[in-house]
Design a protein around this motif. Structure first.
Motif, PDB file in Angstrom:
ATOM      1  N   LEU A   1      82.540  41.119 -17.729  1.00  0.00           N
ATOM      2  CA  LEU A   1      81.789  40.802 -19.301  1.00  0.00           C
ATOM      3  C   LEU A   1      82.159  42.200 -19.987  1.00  0.00           C
ATOM      4  O   LEU A   1      82.952  41.732 -21.289  1.00  0.00           O
ATOM      5  CB  LEU A   1      79.999  40.674 -18.821  1.00  0.00           C
ATOM      6  CG  LEU A   1      80.185  39.815 -17.736  1.00  0.00           C
ATOM      7  CD1 LEU A   1      78.331  39.642 -17.617  1.00  0.00           C
ATOM      8  CD2 LEU A   1      79.868  38.198 -18.677  1.00  0.00           C
ATOM      9  N   PHE A   2      82.387  43.116 -19.557  1.00  0.00           N
ATOM     10  CA  PHE A   2      83.665  44.255 -20.820  1.00  0.00           C
ATOM     11  C   PHE A   2      84.720  43.478 -21.072  1.00  0.00           C
ATOM     12  O   PHE A   2      85.278  43.509 -22.519  1.00  0.00           O
ATOM     13  CB  PHE A   2      83.694  45.493 -20.281  1.00  0.00           C
ATOM     14  CG  PHE A   2      84.578  46.523 -20.793  1.00  0.00           C
ATOM     15  CD1 PHE A   2      82.936  46.578 -22.195  1.00  0.00           C
ATOM     16  CD2 PHE A   2      85.044  46.811 -20.884  1.00  0.00           C
ATOM     17  CE1 PHE A   2      83.966  47.624 -23.625  1.00  0.00           C
ATOM     18  CE2 PHE A   2      85.659  47.810 -21.129  1.00  0.00           C
ATOM     19  CZ  PHE A   2      85.393  48.422 -22.576  1.00  0.00           C
ATOM     20  N   ASP A   3      85.452  43.388 -19.804  1.00  0.00           N
ATOM     21  CA  ASP A   3      86.870  43.198 -20.756  1.00  0.00           C
ATOM     22  C   ASP A   3      87.452  41.735 -21.532  1.00  0.00           C
ATOM     23  O   ASP A   3      88.272  41.886 -21.665  1.00  0.00           O
ATOM     24  CB  ASP A   3      87.726  42.524 -19.224  1.00  0.00           C
ATOM     25  CG  ASP A   3      88.003  44.139 -18.892  1.00  0.00           C
ATOM     26  OD1 ASP A   3      87.736  45.114 -18.759  1.00  0.00           O
ATOM     27  OD2 ASP A   3      88.345  43.652 -17.292  1.00  0.00           O
TER      28      ASP A   3
ATOM     29  N   TRP B   1      77.195  30.355 -16.188  1.00  0.00           N
ATOM     30  CA  TRP B   1      78.033  30.527 -17.245  1.00  0.00           C
ATOM     31  C   TRP B   1      79.011  31.520 -16.191  1.00  0.00           C
ATOM     32  O   TRP B   1      80.536  31.063 -16.934  1.00  0.00           O
ATOM     33  CB  TRP B   1      76.914  30.531 -18.176  1.00  0.00           C
ATOM     34  CG  TRP B   1      78.316  31.009 -19.477  1.00  0.00           C
ATOM     35  CD1 TRP B   1      78.580  29.499 -20.606  1.00  0.00           C
ATOM     36  CD2 TRP B   1      78.494  31.513 -19.912  1.00  0.00           C
ATOM     37  NE1 TRP B   1      79.187  30.428 -20.977  1.00  0.00           N
ATOM     38  CE2 TRP B   1      79.070  31.683 -20.994  1.00  0.00           C
ATOM     39  CE3 TRP B   1      78.506  33.536 -19.632  1.00  0.00           C
ATOM     40  CZ2 TRP B   1      80.404  32.738 -21.824  1.00  0.00           C
ATOM     41  CZ3 TRP B   1      78.884  34.197 -20.297  1.00  0.00           C
ATOM     42  CH2 TRP B   1      79.506  34.346 -21.257  1.00  0.00           C
ATOM     43  N   ILE B   2      78.092  33.079 -16.407  1.00  0.00           N
ATOM     44  CA  ILE B   2      78.881  33.522 -15.577  1.00  0.00           C
ATOM     45  C   ILE B   2      80.274  32.799 -14.680  1.00  0.00           C
ATOM     46  O   ILE B   2      81.054  33.901 -14.692  1.00  0.00           O
ATOM     47  CB  ILE B   2      78.264  35.275 -15.365  1.00  0.00           C
ATOM     48  CG1 ILE B   2      77.611  35.593 -17.354  1.00  0.00           C
ATOM     49  CG2 ILE B   2      79.103  36.476 -15.138  1.00  0.00           C
ATOM     50  CD1 ILE B   2      76.727  36.443 -16.363  1.00  0.00           C
ATOM     51  N   PHE B   3      79.302  32.464 -13.700  1.00  0.00           N
ATOM     52  CA  PHE B   3      80.888  31.950 -12.681  1.00  0.00           C
ATOM     53  C   PHE B   3      81.725  31.418 -13.116  1.00  0.00           C
ATOM     54  O   PHE B   3      82.726  31.824 -12.665  1.00  0.00           O
ATOM     55  CB  PHE B   3      79.608  31.392 -12.097  1.00  0.00           C
ATOM     56  CG  PHE B   3      81.082  30.436 -10.067  1.00  0.00           C
ATOM     57  CD1 PHE B   3      80.928  31.542  -9.289  1.00  0.00           C
ATOM     58  CD2 PHE B   3      81.858  29.221 -11.074  1.00  0.00           C
ATOM     59  CE1 PHE B   3      81.752  31.077  -8.849  1.00  0.00           C
ATOM     60  CE2 PHE B   3      82.066  28.865 -10.168  1.00  0.00           C
ATOM     61  CZ  PHE B   3      82.363  29.937  -8.799  1.00  0.00           C
ATOM     62  N   ILE B   4      81.737  30.639 -14.055  1.00  0.00           N
ATOM     63  CA  ILE B   4      82.704  29.388 -14.844  1.00  0.00           C
ATOM     64  C   ILE B   4      83.588  30.433 -16.074  1.00  0.00           C
ATOM     65  O   ILE B   4      84.584  30.840 -15.626  1.00  0.00           O
ATOM     66  CB  ILE B   4      81.694  28.626 -15.983  1.00  0.00           C
ATOM     67  CG1 ILE B   4      81.327  27.691 -14.505  1.00  0.00           C
ATOM     68  CG2 ILE B   4      83.041  27.662 -16.682  1.00  0.00           C
ATOM     69  CD1 ILE B   4      80.320  26.470 -16.066  1.00  0.00           C
ATOM     70  N   GLN B   5      83.235  31.852 -15.981  1.00  0.00           N
ATOM     71  CA  GLN B   5      83.859  32.429 -17.058  1.00  0.00           C
ATOM     72  C   GLN B   5      84.566  33.084 -16.073  1.00  0.00           C
ATOM     73  O   GLN B   5      85.960  33.568 -16.743  1.00  0.00           O
ATOM     74  CB  GLN B   5      82.717  33.747 -18.239  1.00  0.00           C
ATOM     75  CG  GLN B   5      82.147  33.418 -18.824  1.00  0.00           C
ATOM     76  CD  GLN B   5      82.908  31.725 -19.666  1.00  0.00           C
ATOM     77  OE1 GLN B   5      83.774  32.424 -20.697  1.00  0.00           O
ATOM     78  NE2 GLN B   5      81.547  30.865 -19.537  1.00  0.00           N
TER      79      GLN B   5
END
Length: 948
Positions: free
Chosen positions: A625-627, A137-141
């Motif tokens: 992730l902060f951004d 999921w993070i990769f997709i973000q």
RNA sequence: GCUCGAGUGGUGGAAUUGGUAGACACGCCGGACUUAAAAUCCUGUGGGCAUCUGCCCGUGCGGGUUCAAGUCCCGCCUCGAGUACCA
């Protein structure tokens, strides 16, 4: 009856597991504290005594913080994707998931025996689908984001699309973008954008995505059959296995970490890490300020245009762009050097030079990275036959090719100033190229004939408008002039490269991408996790495709090809600290309420070997992730301590060459003999158990042993890395079996400063063991019954107690675990001398012991009559400064212009009383000249420091 | 080469802000207990001198600052770690 560690430890291990003593929730009434260890890769060898070192320290700190009233999060998990399990699978056919499972069970068993206070309900495993679902999921973000230089943060790719729709490529200041963005697709107007077809649009967007598919030079490791990131290549060979690595141009998934170069650099100032790790990261990011300067090709130079390369693909039309940190030396340029891989090389070489240049480029290409690094002193290069025009002097400057210029750094081209750069100087001397001095050195004895003047000091000469300026003045002046005339501009360059993300391996997270007409598309969140498919073999296919190509019917919607490479080892470890906050959440990677409560890691303990890998990538993902607004902080680990490696102490026997005979250590020099590693379990204080050795190495069953005079055979030793092959591995299990977990824990801390590399040695372990027994005997009688008095404690004993509380609080606050153990021992020795078995004092003592020796102290706590609860609910006792000050005299030790001095005091008093006392003293000494002390610093039992 | 650490007894290492150097532990010496050994307990343990409540020397080397330096400053030496053609 003696201290029975087995009974105590078994009992409490069971109690903790059944009662989930260390389970924590988001308790809003308490301040939080997050103590994290670097989670281990569960290898087949199990834990040796080096692994738990950091875990013990973090556990001590976690217990200490709990005793101080913090709600402490202290989790553990496994970084369970990785190469060794896969290599083993290739050899045996065993599915890596099975070996991983077995190894994890072994690790867990070993850790349980040591008595850690982990909240095991929060365990994570990077290889489990409900974990890697969120890695995907993070990769997709990342795939759906770009870095906006204007707002200086990552944004949804849609904001870029909107910009293009309104303003075309002009809406984005490309100069501010870092990373390898292909400039051939640019520029375009808003109208052009709107008329591009979908495929073209996606192709352009790919150049901005933070996770992108792009062509670049990568480290290809043929032996492992995969590409590697820069930090996974050490000295030109793979970090794992030490296989050769070559540079290869490949289309690969990458992470645009370079977009974060500056923020990764700046963030280092905000965090409490060791200077050396921060320095390593700074060097790795490698910021350098300077200018890029365009040297136009000399009039009439023919650029050969092959059909594959459009002119736009050149860095800029008809120019060579160089990067320099010394624009002040621009008038000293006597040639320009291109890296052999530079795309202009083949195009500008004159027909006469063609064969020579091609031969050189071919040779450079075939040299491995390692060879190239090995002979940095050999000067090689070749003239292309072409020239560029010097932007200021308009003179022709010859273009050379040399492998001292690296294609991956700057622009892959340098302006060579031999008078003021050592490599350029050597190159110019070797090929007899003229040298032009443009700085007059500050050191008059410097001989410009013999060496370049490379200091950033001196006065500019022979340099037109720069003449007379100092180097420091000339740099900005030169940039100004270069920019004004359109020859180039000031530029900041970073050494950091984008991180290659795809691995042609099986045992990793599948990249959640499928291809439709060769265009990559990301899966939807609802389609995750993309499970790792079963394959018949873990090797690449016959036509060189990654192992995932072997999976049957593995297609998106049964139609489109999935991406076949998997993620690298660092993917899962880049965000695991967040998953601990909410490990079982199926709808989010971490719940907002959870992350808002626990926030980032307060104390991170682990090895320093991850400085340029894990620790950099985790910072990168955290900032991302902060951004995007998912987490409220942009640095993952506030404070970090790096524990030192524990080395093994190998033992050797000495075999006389050509004979079946071993000689003892002291005689080995009288014979010609070969040292042979002997398993350390057969050696006690360097004395060899000869019978055990005979049984172990059957080929030497009948060997003769020449011993010392007292009849023992003494082994030699050497300090080496702990490894199975050196027979020097000490497992914690054996020591727990023999001495108990509490002894092991305290001894590992007692060994020396946590951060220091130190050899493992068990010779002092008796000291710690005896100490624990002594403590036990202090309030148990011969039958094992508790003996305690309820009387008022002696003042003497209270003093000992408070002194210890003070010292141990200080020790733990500055992470000096070894002195903490020592101070505790001093305390117990003193109390033993005082024969103190007072209930009150022992209670506080047990609480202090708790961080160091959890089992014995839990046991004592209950025996002291607090059987309702465990020690973790008690409070670390408050330090009472009234009991600090000891013995006898008062005199001014120090008095100087700074008005600072120290006084030794004899009374038991508070700070206030000490201040008053100082003033009384002053009446006779007149040190203070009527002023009152600003600060009274108390060192227990020692000298009182008074600052005026 | 550059960057960052570190050099203290026989050993691992203490010394917190510049304030009694060597805490604590191992090892070793001696003693007690024991038929004996192991275990345990007690005493001593930086070096030198000594008339043993004393004196001198001593934290890699050479200087300096300070009433006072293992600690701060300058210059060396040695070891360890990281990094390395980064323009």
């Amino acid at each position: 009856m003696d201290y029975d560690f087995r009974a105590i430890e078994n009992k409490w291990r069971k109690f903790w597991a059944e009662n989930k003593t260390f389970k924590v929730t988001e308790d809003q009434s308490k301040p939080k504290f997050y103590v994290l260890d670097m989670f281990p890769y569960p290898s087949g060898a199990g834990l040796h005594v080096g692994h738990p070192l950091g875990y013990i320290a973090s556990d001590i700190y976690a217990r200490y913080k709990r005793l101080q009233g913090f709600n402490v999060l202290h989790p553990m998990g496994y970084d369970s994707f990785g190469l060794p399990a896969e290599q083993y699978a290739i050899q045996t056919g065993q599915h890596p998931a099975i070996t991983t499972e077995q190894n994890i069970a072994r690790y867990r068993d070993q850790m349980d025996k040591i008595g850690f206070s982990f909240d095991w309900d929060r365990e994570v495993r990077t290889s489990s689908p409900n974990y890697y679902k969120w890695t995907q999921w993070i990769f997709i973000q990342l795939f759906n984001s770009w870095y906006n230089p204007k707002t200086n943060k990552a944004e949804d790719i849609q904001t870029l699309v909107e910009t293009f729709e309104k303003q075309g490529s002009q809406g984005v200041n490309l100069d501010m973008l870092t990373g390898d963005i292909e400039k051939d697709l640019i520029p375009f107007t808003a109208d052009e954008w709107n008329n591009f077809n979908e495929k073209k649009k996606l192709e352009i967007l790919m150049n901005f995505r933070l996770a992108y598919l792009g062509e670049s030079y990568v480290n290809w490791c043929a032996a492992l059959g995969t590409v590697l990131a820069n930090d996974e290549v050490v000295n030109g060979v793979s970090e794992r296995g030490g296989h050769p690595v070559e540079r290869k141009l490949m289309k690969q998934w990458s992470m645009r970490i370079t977009a974060y170069s500056q923020r990764l650099l700046d963030g280092l100032n905000e965090i409490d890490w060791s200077e050396s790790i921060k320095e390593t990261q700074r060097n790795w990011i490698g910021r350098s300020e300077g200018a890029s300067i365009n040297f136009p090709l000399w009039k009439g130079t023919e650029v050969e245009d092959s059909e594959n390369v459009t002119p736009l693909n050149l860095p800029s039309r008809g120019e060579i762009e160089v990067f320099t940190t010394r624009p002040d030396t621009v008038f000293g340029v006597s040639f320009v050097t291109l890296a052999p891989e530079h795309e202009l090389v083949s195009k500008i070489t004159t027909p006469e030079q063609k064969s020579e240049v091609e031969a050189y480029v071919e040779k450079a290409k075939n040299r491995s990275e390692r060879e190239r690094q090995a002979d940095v002193n050999t000067i090689s290069g070749v003239f292309t036959g072409s020239y560029v025009e010097h932007p200021f002097t308009k003179e022709p400057i010859p273009i050379w090719v040399g492998d001292y210029v690296l294609v991956g750094y700057g622009t892959g081209a340098v302006m060579a100033v031999p008078a003021h750069d050592e490599r350029d100087f050597k190159f110019a001397n070797h090929f007899e190229i003229p040298i032009r001095q443009v700085i007059s050195p500050t050191n008059e004895s410097h001989d410009m004939e013999k060496a370049a003047w490379t200091e950033k000091e001196g006065t500019l000469i022979n340099s037109d408008f720069l003449i007379g300026l100092s180097v420091k003045q000339a740099i900005p002046r030169a940039i100004e002039e270069i920019a004004k005339n359109g020859f180039g501009k000031g530029r900041v360059n970073y050494r950091l490269r984008d991180a290659v993300f795809g691995r042609q391996r099986y045992w990793g997270e599948p990249i959640p991408i499928y291809y439709q007409e060769e265009t990559p598309f990301a899966l939807e969140e609802s389609e995750l996790p993309l499970n790792l498919p079963e394959v018949d073999k873990y090797l690449p296919t016959e036509d060189g495709e990654p192992p995932l190509a072997r999976a049957n019917n593995w297609k998106y919607n049964a139609e489109f090809e999935y991406e076949l490479s998997t993620m690298p080892g660092w993917a899962g470890s880049s965000w695991y600290f967040l998953r601990y906050l909410d490990p079982n959440n199926d709808s989010e990677f971490v719940g907002k309420d959870k992350v808002d409560y626990w926030k980032n890691v307060d104390l991170y303990i682990g090895g320093s070997e991850h400085a340029t890998g894990h620790l950099l990538y985790a910072r990168f993902w955290t900032k991302f992730l902060f951004d995007r607004g998912y987490i409220p902080f942009d640095e993952p680990f506030k404070k970090m301590i790096n524990q030192g490696m524990i080395l093994g102490r190998s033992s050797f026997v000495y075999l006389v060459i050509g004979e079946n005979k071993f000689v003892t250590y002291s005689l080995k020099d009288s014979y010609v003999c070969a040292p042979i590693h002997v398993d350390i379990s057969m050696v006690d204080s360097d004395k060899l158990d000869i019978e055990a050795f005979r049984k172990w190495r059957l080929e030497y069953a009948n060997a003769e042993f020449v011993c010392e005079e007292d009849g023992t055979y003494l082994c030699g030793y050497e300090v080496e890395k702990m490894s199975k092959s050196k027979y020097n591995v000490q497992t914690p299990d054996e020591l727990v079996e023999k001495f108990g977990a509490d002894t092991l824990r305290m001894y590992e801390m007692f060994l020396g400063p946590l951060e220091q590399t130190k050899p493992w040695d068990t010779k002092g372990i008796n000291g710690v063991y005896n100490f624990l027994r002594k403590l036990w005997r202090l309030f148990h009688d011969a039958d094992g019954n508790v003996v305690l008095t309820e009387n008022e404690p002696l003042k003497e004993s209270l003093k000992t107690l408070h002194k210890t509380i003070k010292r141990m609080t200080d020790d733990l606050d500055r992470f000096s675990f070894n002195t903490g153990v020592s101070n505790f021992m001093i305390c117990v020795n003193e109390l033993t001398d005082q024969k103190c078995n007072n209930k009150l004092i022992l209670r506080d003592l047990v609480i202090m012991l708790s961080p160091y020796a959890p089992h014995i102290s839990e046991e004592l706590w209950v025996r002291l009559g607090n059987d309702a609860g465990t020690i973790s609910q008690a409070k670390f006792p408050a330090f009472n400064e009234a009991f600090l000050v000891e013995s006898a005299f008062d005199y001014p030790v120090s008095f100087n212009g700074k008005m600072r001095f120290k006084v030794n005091l004899s009374l038991s008093m508070t700070s206030k009383e000490i201040e008053d006392y100082i003033l009384t003293l002053d009446e006779s000494h007149k040190w203070l000249e009527g002023k009152s002390p600003k600060k009274v610093i108390i060192v227990p039992g020692k000298i009182v420091n008074v600052v005026v």
